[in-house]
Design a protein around this motif. Structure first.
Motif, PDB file in Angstrom:
ATOM      1  N   ARG A  37       0.831  -1.213   0.000  1.00  0.00           N
ATOM      2  CA  ARG A  37       0.000   0.000   0.000  1.00  0.00           C
ATOM      3  C   ARG A  37       0.865   1.263   0.000  1.00  0.00           C
ATOM      4  O   ARG A  37       0.682   2.164  -0.803  1.00  0.00           O
ATOM      5  CB  ARG A  37      -0.946  -0.020   1.206  1.00  0.00           C
ATOM      6  CG  ARG A  37      -2.103   0.962   1.045  1.00  0.00           C
ATOM      7  CD  ARG A  37      -3.071   0.907   2.208  1.00  0.00           C
ATOM      8  NE  ARG A  37      -3.528  -0.454   2.466  1.00  0.00           N
ATOM      9  CZ  ARG A  37      -3.766  -0.936   3.686  1.00  0.00           C
ATOM     10  NH1 ARG A  37      -3.560  -0.181   4.757  1.00  0.00           N
ATOM     11  NH2 ARG A  37      -4.204  -2.173   3.854  1.00  0.00           N
ATOM     12  N   THR A  38       1.868   1.327   0.920  1.00  0.00           N
ATOM     13  CA  THR A  38       2.707   2.527   1.060  1.00  0.00           C
ATOM     14  C   THR A  38       3.483   2.780  -0.229  1.00  0.00           C
ATOM     15  O   THR A  38       3.587   3.919  -0.697  1.00  0.00           O
ATOM     16  CB  THR A  38       3.722   2.306   2.209  1.00  0.00           C
ATOM     17  OG1 THR A  38       3.151   1.396   3.136  1.00  0.00           O
ATOM     18  CG2 THR A  38       4.058   3.597   2.906  1.00  0.00           C
ATOM     19  N   ASN A  39       4.008   1.719  -0.806  1.00  0.00           N
ATOM     20  CA  ASN A  39       4.799   1.875  -2.025  1.00  0.00           C
ATOM     21  C   ASN A  39       3.920   2.437  -3.152  1.00  0.00           C
ATOM     22  O   ASN A  39       4.351   3.301  -3.924  1.00  0.00           O
ATOM     23  CB  ASN A  39       5.384   0.512  -2.429  1.00  0.00           C
ATOM     24  CG  ASN A  39       6.582   0.662  -3.357  1.00  0.00           C
ATOM     25  OD1 ASN A  39       7.011   1.766  -3.682  1.00  0.00           O
ATOM     26  ND2 ASN A  39       7.128  -0.455  -3.782  1.00  0.00           N
TER      27      ASN A  39
ATOM     28  N   LYS B 145       3.286   6.215  -2.510  1.00  0.00           N
ATOM     29  CA  LYS B 145       4.474   7.021  -2.839  1.00  0.00           C
ATOM     30  C   LYS B 145       4.655   7.116  -4.359  1.00  0.00           C
ATOM     31  O   LYS B 145       5.031   8.158  -4.885  1.00  0.00           O
ATOM     32  CB  LYS B 145       5.722   6.419  -2.200  1.00  0.00           C
ATOM     33  CG  LYS B 145       5.760   6.677  -0.700  1.00  0.00           C
ATOM     34  CD  LYS B 145       7.100   6.297  -0.105  1.00  0.00           C
ATOM     35  CE  LYS B 145       7.120   6.647   1.381  1.00  0.00           C
ATOM     36  NZ  LYS B 145       8.129   5.885   2.105  1.00  0.00           N
ATOM     37  N   ALA B 146       4.397   5.995  -5.056  1.00  0.00           N
ATOM     38  CA  ALA B 146       4.550   5.987  -6.519  1.00  0.00           C
ATOM     39  C   ALA B 146       3.588   6.990  -7.154  1.00  0.00           C
ATOM     40  O   ALA B 146       3.976   7.765  -8.037  1.00  0.00           O
ATOM     41  CB  ALA B 146       4.298   4.580  -7.052  1.00  0.00           C
ATOM     42  N   LEU B 147       2.327   6.997  -6.689  1.00  0.00           N
ATOM     43  CA  LEU B 147       1.334   7.916  -7.244  1.00  0.00           C
ATOM     44  C   LEU B 147       1.763   9.376  -6.989  1.00  0.00           C
ATOM     45  O   LEU B 147       1.653  10.225  -7.876  1.00  0.00           O
ATOM     46  CB  LEU B 147      -0.055   7.642  -6.649  1.00  0.00           C
ATOM     47  CG  LEU B 147      -0.686   6.300  -7.078  1.00  0.00           C
ATOM     48  CD1 LEU B 147      -1.929   5.980  -6.266  1.00  0.00           C
ATOM     49  CD2 LEU B 147      -1.020   6.292  -8.580  1.00  0.00           C
TER      50      LEU B 147
ATOM     51  N   THR C 154       2.230   5.750 -12.832  1.00  0.00           N
ATOM     52  CA  THR C 154       0.948   5.055 -12.949  1.00  0.00           C
ATOM     53  C   THR C 154       1.059   3.738 -12.179  1.00  0.00           C
ATOM     54  O   THR C 154       1.819   2.851 -12.577  1.00  0.00           O
ATOM     55  CB  THR C 154       0.641   4.730 -14.426  1.00  0.00           C
ATOM     56  OG1 THR C 154       0.854   5.917 -15.176  1.00  0.00           O
ATOM     57  CG2 THR C 154      -0.774   4.225 -14.602  1.00  0.00           C
ATOM     58  N   ALA C 155       0.302   3.592 -11.082  1.00  0.00           N
ATOM     59  CA  ALA C 155       0.454   2.393 -10.237  1.00  0.00           C
ATOM     60  C   ALA C 155      -0.902   1.799  -9.876  1.00  0.00           C
ATOM     61  O   ALA C 155      -1.871   2.533  -9.654  1.00  0.00           O
ATOM     62  CB  ALA C 155       1.221   2.744  -8.965  1.00  0.00           C
ATOM     63  N   TYR C 156      -0.967   0.477  -9.856  1.00  0.00           N
ATOM     64  CA  TYR C 156      -2.187  -0.233  -9.444  1.00  0.00           C
ATOM     65  C   TYR C 156      -1.805  -1.387  -8.520  1.00  0.00           C
ATOM     66  O   TYR C 156      -0.688  -1.887  -8.593  1.00  0.00           O
ATOM     67  CB  TYR C 156      -2.896  -0.873 -10.655  1.00  0.00           C
ATOM     68  CG  TYR C 156      -3.419   0.088 -11.675  1.00  0.00           C
ATOM     69  CD1 TYR C 156      -4.594   0.814 -11.431  1.00  0.00           C
ATOM     70  CD2 TYR C 156      -2.767   0.252 -12.896  1.00  0.00           C
ATOM     71  CE1 TYR C 156      -5.083   1.679 -12.396  1.00  0.00           C
ATOM     72  CE2 TYR C 156      -3.255   1.113 -13.855  1.00  0.00           C
ATOM     73  CZ  TYR C 156      -4.415   1.836 -13.605  1.00  0.00           C
ATOM     74  OH  TYR C 156      -4.894   2.684 -14.544  1.00  0.00           O
TER      75      TYR C 156
END
Length: 882
Positions: free
Chosen positions: A103-105, A108-110, A115-117
């Motif tokens: 979740r945390t990663n 941070k990516a967003l 673009t993260a899912y």
């Protein structure tokens, strides 16, 4: 989410080195699967060494955990790819998507504009492939908690505390073994020295505490006043209702009734899991009664595995199919573990499907050999080179021939016998030189050791080595030059060995005979050619060798084996016959035994610490109780103080009025035996082979179908200076681990073969309806008898209690052993008549039902009321008296 990644739909994936290292650290099987996906050219999966790339390598910051550093390294690599791929022309724009379940990663990516899912979000967005959703694994550690479910199980103690507790002796560590007959009971084998290993009983849901068969668990012993006895009740978990926990408690009380104080055993409860040993499980969906429901229970084929809750939208199509399911976790407030659907195998009852299930359930590696493995095979056309000949003896002039069952294409061994100048005989056993083609440590070698053995099912065989070797280049077929490893003796006419030598050789077999053909030549009055003369010499010596062995105390046992005759079109069994053994079977066997013993002695003399040997432990005296009592009931005495005493009393145990009795006694004796096992000579001091009455023994004569023989060939080659030593060969711990795997594969192959025979027997009876046959009683139980039907080599149980029927009066006498039903007393070895039919009411566990017809009990003409649930051979464990 490896099941998702393996799906053909998922392509064009980059797996970072950081991630691969983490996977390797967490799970060897998953790491192997992800490497296989990366190697598959159609999937377009790539691994990127981000830790060794100037623009993506990062140092760990002060105060940063290594997990946070790795997460950051992954984000840096994703950003680099985004920049790197921008340079491509506009019309080919490639978008980089970052998938993470952390979740945390993801957050941070967003924030950083990536673009993260989560895997779940991404898979649910693929609207063209809704079936993928079923294969998502539940990601939280304990699997999804069930909304509002009440807590059923105690919490598991964390690993660090378990390890302290085991060190200080508060907890015991062991392997969890679920009970096939009773889902509310299990045993834990505590790991200790051979003398100390002990068994702890676990009873009741809360004490079992979500452990699954084969897990390594930590157990806390209960106080003595809470100890229980192993229950003799058969309980199958057939409840559909999740919430019905009160009902479970009622069942647990059944276990505790009528206990005799002497029967109490050390009892404990599972307090934590040290290592999960889950595998993908085969079985069938038990569809929920609720319309439109997505949650269903899956019932595994292996009765020792609990049911598994899965979510699926395709329940209607999966009903009646054999499917594979993986477990994801087991929350404290759920009666069953959570899992996900992996794959549909096909219709239950269908021959292809059931064979696949049988191989998967017995953990038999059976996928096609990979390109990496095949790349180490010799290039065709292959022939023996000058180089090969340099280090070999040319024995192509000898009259060598092979003798095997009909249709055998993997011919391991060939023999010759001739008179030499001094009036003595020269006898040779020539074994396929498989180790010439399989070099230590390459992919072909690794695949062979993993498989460990060839598995022979009724209608096909699963080769240990690719067919080019097994049926061609290594197979000692007639009239072609082949590489061999030869063991050659000089003997006198009394079969006494005067000299033994071993050599790598080249041979050319003059004939590939079946047992029947070889027998015909030996018996023929007109044939006197060289092959026949050689066979007669071998046969004469073999008879002397066999007599010597038997005088030494070797056992001759029996098993009710049958062979199926298949229909050439449908491959269904149409007929079956009991295997009959000819003198030539015994002839080949004698020389194979002799070669194995000679080689065992040689490699042990040369490598006292690293020889791979095979031993057969003597059974504990109590194993023979059943045999001694059964013989006594027929006024025969069986002595069991030594193998020789046993062999002699079995020879004497004849009954003129009952010729089959001796075979029954030998079949029963087989059941009392221990398993023979491979071991490393430097790790053990008891080498004796009980069944063969030999002080030392190994396997050398079947390298095409047993990996142990390949190691023995390598050791022998070094011992005679034909090869160099490999580091693996002189590491006794590695060798001991290898023996463990070979013993496991060997055992699983036997179980798979039996299961194949059981399945074909069911196919055979499917078309037969009810069959009336002679049977003999092998065992009597408290409420049933176990019978053997020689004609079909079939074993089954005739029960005298049935749901909704009045139970007859039963009296069990364990001393005689006998069971009196109403006024009829049944003894072991009594001849009876039974009706056999296939019971396919439970499609997952089809079985043979047996009903006693003679002697008539209760005077009724149709004793169908005395039902017979045959556990027809699907319980190999039970037969080996543990």
């Amino acid at each position: 989410q490896i099941d998702i990644l393996e799906d053909p739909v998922i392509k064009n994936v980059i797996v970072l080195q950081t991630v691969l290292q983490e996977v390797r650290h967490r799970s060897a099987p998953v790491y192997k699967r992800i490497r296989d996906v990366i190697q598959n050219p159609e999937k377009h999966f790539y691994s990127f060494t981000n830790e060794h790339h100037r623009e993506t390598y990062i140092e760990q910051n002060r105060g940063e955990t290594s997990n946070d550093r790795n997460d950051r390294a992954i984000r840096v690599a994703v950003k680099w790819y985004n920049e790197h791929l921008k340079k491509i022309e506009d019309e080919e724009k490639i978008q980089v998507i970052f998938l993470t379940n952390d979740r945390t990663n993801k957050e941070k990516a967003l924030e950083e504009g990536i673009t993260a899912y989560t895997c779940e979000e991404y898979i649910k967005s693929l609207t063209a492939n809704p079936e993928l959703v079923d294969r998502l694994a539940c990601v939280s550690d304990d699997g999804k908690e069930i909304e509002g479910g009440k807590i059923i199980f105690p919490e598991h103690i964390p690993l660090s505390k378990l390890q302290q507790g085991i060190k200080s002796g508060i907890y015991l560590q062991g392997t969890y073994r679920a009970n096939r007959e009773n889902y509310l009971e299990a045993t834990v084998w505590v790991h200790g020295d051979a003398e100390e290993s002990k068994e702890i009983i676990i009873q009741g849901l809360k004490h079992l505490n979500r452990a699954i068969h084969e897990d390594v668990v930590a157990v806390e012993l209960l106080a003595k006043d809470e100890w229980v006895a192993p229950s003799s009740v058969v309980l199958q978990d057939d409840g559909q209702n999740e919430e019905d926990i009160e009902n479970e408690e009622e069942k647990e009380n059944i276990l505790k009734t009528s206990i005799n104080k002497d029967m109490l055993r050390p009892t404990g409860r599972v307090v934590g899991i040290i290592k999960r040993n889950w595998r993908p499980y085969c079985g069938m969906l038990s569809k929920s009664q609720i319309k439109e429901a997505r949650r269903h229970l899956f019932t595994p084929a292996d009765r020792r595995i609990p049911r598994i809750r899965i979510e699926t939208r395709q329940a209607d199509t999966l009903e009646g199919q054999r499917i594979i399911v993986a477990i994801d976790g087991w929350p404290r407030n759920s009666r069953y573990p959570n899992g996900h659907f992996v794959k549909n195998l096909g219709n239950a009852g269908d021959k292809e499907t059931e064979t696949e299930v049988l191989l998967l359930e017995h953990d038999v590696p059976h996928q096609a050999f990979s390109q990496a493995v095949l790349s180490f095979l010799p290039k065709m056309p292959w022939s023996i080179t000058e180089e090969d000949m340099k280090h070999r003896e040319d024995l192509r002039h000898l009259i060598i021939c092979s003798v095997d069952p009909p249709g055998c294409t993997d011919i391991d061994d060939a023999l010759h016998c001739r008179e030499i100048g001094n009036g003595n005989l020269e006898v040779g056993v020539h074994i396929a030189d498989v180790s010439h083609f399989i070099r230590p440590g390459n992919a072909l070698d690794e695949e062979s050791v993993k498989r460990g053995t060839t598995v022979y099912l009724c209608e096909k065989r699963i080769d240990m080595v690719p067919e080019l070797l097994s049926s061609n280049l290594c197979s000692l077929r007639s009239n072609v030059d082949r590489l061999a490893f030869s063991c050659i003796w000089e003997m006198n006419h009394k079969a006494e060995i005067l000299k033994t030598r071993f050599t790598k050789s080249v041979i050319n077999s003059k004939a590939s005979l079946t047992y029947a053909e070889a027998q015909m030549r030996i018996d023929s009055a007109t044939m006197n050619d060289e092959i026949t003369t050689s066979l007669r010499g071998l046969n004469k010596l073999a008879k002397i060798l066999k007599k010597k062995r038997i005088d030494n105390g070797a056992l001759t046992l029996a098993s009710p084996e049958v062979r199926f005759h298949m229909d050439s079109e449908t491959h269904d069994p149409i007929d079956l016959q009991t295997k009959e053994l000819k003198e030539t079977n015994s002839m080949v066997e004698e020389f194979m035994l002799l070669a194995n013993i000679s080689v065992a002695q040689k490699i042990y003399d040369e490598f006292p610490e690293f020889a791979l040997l095979r031993k057969h432990p003597a059974p504990p005296p109590s194993n023979y109780d059943i045999l001694v009592k059964a013989a006594k009931s027929k006024n025969l005495e069986i002595r069991t103080d030594s193998a020789k005493a046993l062999a002699e009393s079995l020879d004497k145990a004849e009954s003129p009025t009952f010729p089959y009795l001796n075979t029954l006694l030998r079949i029963l004796t087989t059941r009392c035996m221990m398993q023979a096992v491979y071991f490393c000579s430097g790790m053990d001091n008891d080498f004796h082979h009980y069944g063969l009455a030999s002080p030392i023994y190994t396997h050398f004569t079947s390298p095409i179908r047993r990996y142990a023989d390949i190691i023995v060939h390598r050791l022998l080659a070094v011992a005679i200076g034909a090869d160099r030593t490999y580091p693996e060969l002189t590491d006794k711990h590695k060798l001991a681990d290898m023996c463990k795997n070979l013993n496991y594969r060997h055992k699983m192959a036997q179980y798979a073969q039996r299961a194949s025979v059981a399945f074909h027997t069911q196919l055979f009876f499917k078309t037969k309806g009810v069959v009336n046959e002679d049977a003999y009683i092998l065992f009597v139980r408290k409420n049933a008898i176990v019978v053997l039907i020689p004609k079909y080599g079939l074993e089954g149980t005739v029960f005298f209690e049935e749901k909704d029927k009045p139970t007859p009066k039963l009296e069990y006498n364990s001393e005689v052993p006998s069971l009196t039903v109403e006024d009829t007393t049944l003894h072991v070895f009594d001849k009876v008549k039974v009706n056999i039919m296939l019971d396919d009411s439970n499609i997952q566990h089809q079985k043979m039902r047996m009903v006693l017809v003679e002697p008539k009990i209760l005077g009724n003409d149709t004793p169908a009321s005395l039902s017979a649930q045959a556990s027809s051979k699907d319980e190999p464990e039970k037969k080996k008296k543990k």
